[in-house]
Design an enzyme around this catalytic site. Structure first.
Site, PDB file in Angstrom:
ATOM      1  N   ASP A 197       0.813  -1.205   0.000  1.00 48.44           N
ATOM      2  CA  ASP A 197       0.000   0.000   0.000  1.00 48.44           C
ATOM      3  C   ASP A 197       0.856   1.269   0.000  1.00 48.44           C
ATOM      4  O   ASP A 197       2.087   1.214   0.085  1.00 48.44           O
ATOM      5  CB  ASP A 197      -0.956  -0.018   1.198  1.00 48.44           C
ATOM      6  CG  ASP A 197      -2.348   0.479   0.828  1.00 48.44           C
ATOM      7  OD1 ASP A 197      -2.443   1.336  -0.055  1.00 48.44           O
ATOM      8  OD2 ASP A 197      -3.329   0.007   1.439  1.00 48.44           O
TER       9      ASP A 197
ATOM     10  N   GLY B 130      15.062  -4.481   5.361  1.00 43.14           N
ATOM     11  CA  GLY B 130      15.875  -5.400   4.580  1.00 43.14           C
ATOM     12  C   GLY B 130      17.260  -5.485   5.186  1.00 43.14           C
ATOM     13  O   GLY B 130      17.550  -4.854   6.196  1.00 43.14           O
TER      14      GLY B 130
ATOM     15  N   GLU C 291       6.375  -0.931  11.829  1.00 46.93           N
ATOM     16  CA  GLU C 291       7.743  -1.167  11.377  1.00 46.93           C
ATOM     17  C   GLU C 291       8.166  -2.551  11.836  1.00 46.93           C
ATOM     18  O   GLU C 291       8.103  -2.868  13.032  1.00 46.93           O
ATOM     19  CB  GLU C 291       8.703  -0.129  11.957  1.00 46.93           C
ATOM     20  CG  GLU C 291       8.471   1.297  11.488  1.00 46.93           C
ATOM     21  CD  GLU C 291       9.113   1.580  10.146  1.00 46.93           C
ATOM     22  OE1 GLU C 291      10.017   0.809   9.750  1.00 46.93           O
ATOM     23  OE2 GLU C 291       8.722   2.558   9.501  1.00 46.93           O
TER      24      GLU C 291
END
Length: 278
Positions: A145, A170, A193
């Site tokens: 989104d 990542g 998060e």
């Protein structure tokens, strides 16, 4: 999944170990091998992480190839027009695509969706204005989104909804570390998060504004069990705080498992098939 050729893997490993003593920018064989691996990632034929016998395994050779790609390539002006150009070493996945290429890939990409080459987007995915970094994998029928970021090498399963403003961490270093992994059928709420290699197991629902890193305590409110580094399958998780040991000490934030996913939860978080109808 395609297995890396043994000769190619050896070339990557040796070049990475000797990267400070070898002019890798001039090594044609190495550049060919690295770009081949980036292409395989881009096509979804290999992945940085795969689940084997119930355990997520990181392919460090693939991560080394991604890192080497930054060393062997030069910054250049990239983009398709005066309005969309930048100065970098990694082109976008679809810069030179035409309608047939998009139809074959089978995913939707709205204005503002940025996908770097070397990441894989499966069929039925919807990309709102968002960012997907090199080495990432996004499974079929997942929605990324608006203003969400999928970090380098992060792995997102199928039928997931990554809500607005979510950050999925990542990792390219340390080499042995896993990136964040979101398994199939998960919902990640707005502005949450998930970072530092946390694994969100299948079917879990993360409420909005939940921050989870490797050291975050994830407390099951019913049993008192504390998890770290993973969210158990089909858990419903909200933000919370841990009580201080002493009255003068500050409270510590945590994540709280409030229940297991049920039909009521699914009615609020389930994906909408009509949006994914090709």
């Amino acid at each position: 999944m395609t297995l890396l050729d043994v000769k190619t893997a050896k070339l990557i490993e040796e070049a990475f170990d000797n990267r400070n003593n070898h002019d890798i920018k001039e090594d044609i064989l190495l550049k060919t091998a690295v770009l081949e691996i980036i292409d395989l990632l881009d096509q979804g034929q290999i992945r940085v992480c795969e689940k084997k016998d119930g355990i997520w395994i990181t392919n460090t050779t693939v991560k080394k190839a991604i890192l080497l790609s930054f060393a062997i390539q030069k910054n250049e002006i990239l983009g398709s027009s005066d309005f969309t150009h930048w100065f970098d070493k990694v082109d976008l996945k679809n810069t030179r695509w035409n309608t047939d290429d998009f139809n074959q890939a089978g995913y939707r990409s709205v204005p503002g969706a940025i996908v770097r080459r070397g990441s894989f987007i499966d069929k039925g995915v919807i990309l709102m204005p968002s960012f997907v970094n090199i080495g990432a994998y996004v499974g079929s029928s997942t929605m990324i989104d608006t203003w969400s970021t999928i970090g380098s090498c992060a792995q997102i399963g199928k039928n997931c909804h990554i809500s607005g403003g979510v950050g999925i961490g990542g990792v390219l270093e340390p080499l042995q570390a896993n990136p964040v992994i979101i398994e199939d059928n998960c919902f990640i709420g707005a502005r949450s998060e998930i970072a530092e290699g946390v694994i969100v197991e299948e079917g879990a629902v993360i409420s909005m504004g939940v921050f989870i890193g490797a050291s975050t305590k994830i407390v099951d409110r019913q049993t008192g069990t504390i998890y770290q580094g993973r969210v158990p399958a089909y858990s419903v998780v909200i933000p919370g705080v841990l009580p201080a040991k002493e009255p003068h000490l500050p409270l510590l934030s945590c994540a709280v498992i409030v229940k297991t996913v049920d039909e009521r939860t699914r009615s609020k978080t389930g994906i909408n098939d009509i949006l994914r109808d090709a």
